[in-house]
Design a protein around this motif. Structure first.
Motif, PDB file in Angstrom:
ATOM      1  N   ILE A 241       0.686  -1.266   0.022  1.00 15.20           N
ATOM      2  CA  ILE A 241      -0.002   0.025  -0.170  1.00 15.20           C
ATOM      3  C   ILE A 241       0.713   1.100  -0.041  1.00 15.20           C
ATOM      4  O   ILE A 241       1.587   1.447   0.829  1.00 15.20           O
ATOM      5  CB  ILE A 241      -0.813  -0.011   0.972  1.00 15.20           C
ATOM      6  N   PHE A 242       0.527   2.183  -0.962  1.00 18.59           N
ATOM      7  CA  PHE A 242       1.371   3.335  -0.941  1.00 18.59           C
ATOM      8  C   PHE A 242       0.522   4.277  -0.426  1.00 18.59           C
ATOM      9  O   PHE A 242      -0.849   4.512  -0.981  1.00 18.59           O
ATOM     10  CB  PHE A 242       1.615   3.932  -2.504  1.00 18.59           C
ATOM     11  N   VAL A 243       0.681   5.044   0.815  1.00 17.28           N
ATOM     12  CA  VAL A 243      -0.346   6.099   1.308  1.00 17.28           C
ATOM     13  C   VAL A 243       0.277   7.229   1.090  1.00 17.28           C
ATOM     14  O   VAL A 243       1.304   7.809   1.049  1.00 17.28           O
ATOM     15  CB  VAL A 243      -0.317   5.792   3.031  1.00 17.28           C
ATOM     16  N   ALA A 244      -0.615   8.424   0.652  1.00 12.34           N
ATOM     17  CA  ALA A 244      -0.257   9.555   0.085  1.00 12.34           C
ATOM     18  C   ALA A 244       0.596  10.527   0.868  1.00 12.34           C
ATOM     19  O   ALA A 244       1.213  11.505   0.460  1.00 12.34           O
ATOM     20  CB  ALA A 244      -1.317  10.445  -0.286  1.00 12.34           C
ATOM     21  N   ASN A 245       0.574  10.324   2.454  1.00 18.54           N
ATOM     22  CA  ASN A 245       1.516  11.038   3.245  1.00 18.54           C
ATOM     23  C   ASN A 245       2.010  10.101   4.301  1.00 18.54           C
ATOM     24  O   ASN A 245       1.218   9.215   4.675  1.00 18.54           O
ATOM     25  CB  ASN A 245       1.133  12.249   3.749  1.00 18.54           C
ATOM     26  N   ASP A 246       3.012  10.446   5.235  1.00 17.29           N
ATOM     27  CA  ASP A 246       3.327   9.608   6.307  1.00 17.29           C
ATOM     28  C   ASP A 246       2.477   9.729   7.277  1.00 17.29           C
ATOM     29  O   ASP A 246       2.015   8.738   8.161  1.00 17.29           O
ATOM     30  CB  ASP A 246       4.698  10.159   6.698  1.00 17.29           C
ATOM     31  N   TYR A 247       1.590  10.796   7.492  1.00 18.55           N
ATOM     32  CA  TYR A 247       0.875  11.001   8.592  1.00 18.55           C
ATOM     33  C   TYR A 247      -0.327   9.841   8.439  1.00 18.55           C
ATOM     34  O   TYR A 247      -0.916   9.409   9.473  1.00 18.55           O
ATOM     35  CB  TYR A 247       0.101  12.418   8.585  1.00 18.55           C
ATOM     36  N   MET A 248      -0.860   9.581   7.235  1.00 21.40           N
ATOM     37  CA  MET A 248      -1.986   8.645   7.167  1.00 21.40           C
ATOM     38  C   MET A 248      -1.224   7.256   7.140  1.00 21.40           C
ATOM     39  O   MET A 248      -1.783   6.365   7.560  1.00 21.40           O
ATOM     40  CB  MET A 248      -2.544   8.939   5.876  1.00 21.40           C
ATOM     41  N   ALA A 249       0.080   7.232   6.488  1.00 19.47           N
ATOM     42  CA  ALA A 249       0.747   5.939   6.770  1.00 19.47           C
ATOM     43  C   ALA A 249       0.902   5.290   8.024  1.00 19.47           C
ATOM     44  O   ALA A 249       0.692   4.106   8.346  1.00 19.47           O
ATOM     45  CB  ALA A 249       2.092   5.858   6.010  1.00 19.47           C
ATOM     46  N   PHE A 250       1.073   5.969   8.951  1.00 25.12           N
ATOM     47  CA  PHE A 250       1.098   5.613  10.341  1.00 25.12           C
ATOM     48  C   PHE A 250      -0.112   4.810  10.953  1.00 25.12           C
ATOM     49  O   PHE A 250      -0.035   4.003  11.541  1.00 25.12           O
ATOM     50  CB  PHE A 250       1.561   6.803  11.463  1.00 25.12           C
ATOM     51  N   ALA A 251      -1.446   5.492  10.515  1.00 25.24           N
ATOM     52  CA  ALA A 251      -2.536   5.013  10.864  1.00 25.24           C
ATOM     53  C   ALA A 251      -2.719   3.440  10.236  1.00 25.24           C
ATOM     54  O   ALA A 251      -3.206   2.578  10.612  1.00 25.24           O
ATOM     55  CB  ALA A 251      -3.697   5.745  10.601  1.00 25.24           C
ATOM     56  N   VAL A 252      -2.573   3.709   8.958  1.00 28.39           N
ATOM     57  CA  VAL A 252      -2.503   2.367   8.163  1.00 28.39           C
ATOM     58  C   VAL A 252      -1.655   1.193   8.636  1.00 28.39           C
ATOM     59  O   VAL A 252      -2.254   0.064   8.829  1.00 28.39           O
ATOM     60  CB  VAL A 252      -2.318   2.672   6.661  1.00 28.39           C
ATOM     61  N   MET A 253      -0.508   1.467   9.223  1.00 25.67           N
ATOM     62  CA  MET A 253       0.428   0.606   9.676  1.00 25.67           C
ATOM     63  C   MET A 253      -0.213   0.044  11.206  1.00 25.67           C
ATOM     64  O   MET A 253      -0.117  -1.162  11.459  1.00 25.67           O
ATOM     65  CB  MET A 253       1.746   1.213  10.102  1.00 25.67           C
ATOM     66  N   ASP A 254      -0.773   0.968  11.766  1.00 23.93           N
ATOM     67  CA  ASP A 254      -1.424   0.575  13.122  1.00 23.93           C
ATOM     68  C   ASP A 254      -2.551  -0.412  12.881  1.00 23.93           C
ATOM     69  O   ASP A 254      -2.743  -1.340  13.412  1.00 23.93           O
ATOM     70  CB  ASP A 254      -1.894   1.847  14.024  1.00 23.93           C
ATOM     71  N   VAL A 255      -3.493  -0.197  11.761  1.00 22.44           N
ATOM     72  CA  VAL A 255      -4.426  -1.127  11.530  1.00 22.44           C
ATOM     73  C   VAL A 255      -3.888  -2.299  10.922  1.00 22.44           C
ATOM     74  O   VAL A 255      -4.347  -3.442  11.519  1.00 22.44           O
ATOM     75  CB  VAL A 255      -5.447  -0.327  10.440  1.00 22.44           C
ATOM     76  N   VAL A 256      -3.045  -2.616  10.229  1.00 23.00           N
ATOM     77  CA  VAL A 256      -2.638  -3.523   9.564  1.00 23.00           C
ATOM     78  C   VAL A 256      -1.976  -4.451  10.719  1.00 23.00           C
ATOM     79  O   VAL A 256      -2.144  -5.520  10.857  1.00 23.00           O
ATOM     80  CB  VAL A 256      -1.142  -3.560   8.652  1.00 23.00           C
ATOM     81  N   ARG A 257      -1.184  -3.901  11.714  1.00 24.21           N
ATOM     82  CA  ARG A 257      -0.532  -4.564  12.946  1.00 24.21           C
ATOM     83  C   ARG A 257      -1.722  -4.965  13.841  1.00 24.21           C
ATOM     84  O   ARG A 257      -1.820  -6.292  14.287  1.00 24.21           O
ATOM     85  CB  ARG A 257       0.612  -3.889  13.479  1.00 24.21           C
ATOM     86  N   SER A 258      -2.313  -4.139  14.490  1.00 24.15           N
ATOM     87  CA  SER A 258      -3.153  -4.237  15.576  1.00 24.15           C
ATOM     88  C   SER A 258      -4.324  -4.656  15.485  1.00 24.15           C
ATOM     89  O   SER A 258      -4.939  -5.535  16.169  1.00 24.15           O
ATOM     90  CB  SER A 258      -3.184  -2.824  16.231  1.00 24.15           C
TER      91      SER A 258
END
Length: 330
Positions: A241-258
């Protein structure tokens, strides 16, 4: 005598100098002898006198005020940019005025701030209409957009090469064997999202690939978490997944893992854009495209001061090179 009623004439009498000598003492670059300056400053200190900078600015037409406008500061990239911009302007002898606005209301705020006799305008995480940018130019007020561009060349723009940045992410995913590649967009109407996504799609197309999935989160952290939850809720999961900025990417990573208990990057590779300081933190180690806020600030301040000093407003666009920063998330 109340301090508010003390004038330059009072200082001149106590220092035994002319009133023009007092004025020259407080005018940068003006000719005044060392002894005269010392007497004036000593008298001013004794009387508690401070020159009225705003009044002097109105007389000279040089307010030294620069309006700096942000639509939001939640994205970690913008507080860093704001601090650097304010420091750089102050180092040049200018005084930044911070204004906050809302998406879609930038023109209204700009019209109000023009009443402050500002000599320049910087907008970040915000843009303005071509008509208002043209009006600022007619008034001799240079405008610089940071991390944004507008279609009509009526304002200065300083941004990274977002198209190339998106393409670099696509090539990274392809090189590492990813097949089901998704994209989570920022604001659909922003130039940053348009160019990042355009480059990303072009990079995939060059390898005969298309998007596996797409969502839009409007550069919002909670919306990014919601989009990621929906994207991963089915059976046919993306593997990148390419997320358009880091701020959103952190949220995506948290969802993927948690939320889903998946591994990054073994199950899903993730990449962002900006390279904010938190991207290098151990919990994220985010692969991303670096935007140098320092270089962006330097270019913006140079554009402003050159046009203010030259009394000529002209639109220039500076695109800074995109640099891929590879970390363990991809």
């Amino acid at each position: 005598m109340g301090k508010g009623s003390i004038t330059s004439a009072d200082v001149a009498r106590l220092a035994n100098v002319s009133q023009s000598a007092v004025s020259r003492t407080y005018t940068p670059g003006a000719s005044v002898s060392k002894s005269t300056k010392e007497r004036v400053l000593a008298a001013a200190e004794e009387l508690g006198y401070r020159p009225n900078a705003l009044a002097r600015a109105m007389i000279s037409g040089q307010s030294k005020l620069i309006a700096v406008m942000f639509a939001y500061l939640e994205n970690q990239f913008y507080p860093v940019l704001l601090e650097q911009m304010c420091r750089a302007l102050q180092d040049k002898g200018y005084h930044p005025l911070l204004f906050m606005t809302e998406t879609g209301k930038q023109d209204e705020v700009v019209r109000r701030l023009l009443d402050y006799q500002v000599q320049g305008l910087v907008l970040a995480s915000a843009t303005l209409s071509s008509d208002l940018a043209t009006r600022c130019g007619e008034l001799g007020i240079p405008v610089v957009l940071l991390n944004r561009e507008i279609d009509d060349p009526v304002a200065n723009c300083v941004a990274s090469d977002n198209f190339t940045g998106g393409k670099l992410i696509a090539e990274r995913f392809v090189q590492t064997g990813r097949k089901k590649i998704a994209y989570i967009a920022g604001d659909e109407n922003s130039s940053t999202n348009r160019d990042r996504e355009g480059g990303f799609l072009a990079g995939l197309s060059a390898h005969g690939m298309q998007l596996h999935a797409r969502g839009c989160a409007n550069y919002n952290h909670s919306e990014a978490a919601r989009v990621a939850t929906e994207m991963l809720g089915g059976d046919d999961l993306p593997d990148a997944i390419f997320v358009a900025n880091d701020y959103m990417a952190f949220a995506v990573m948290d969802v993927v893992r948690s939320h889903y208990g998946l591994r990054v990057p073994e199950d899903i590779a993730i990449a962002g854009y900006d390279d904010v300081p938190e991207a290098a933190w151990a919990p994220y180690q985010l692969t991303t495209v670096r935007q140098s806020s320092e270089v962006m600030t330097e270019n913006a301040v140079t554009l402003l001061t050159e046009q203010i000093d030259g009394k000529r407003v002209e639109a220039r666009t500076i695109r800074l090179p995109a640099e891929l920063i590879i970390r363990t998330s991809a």
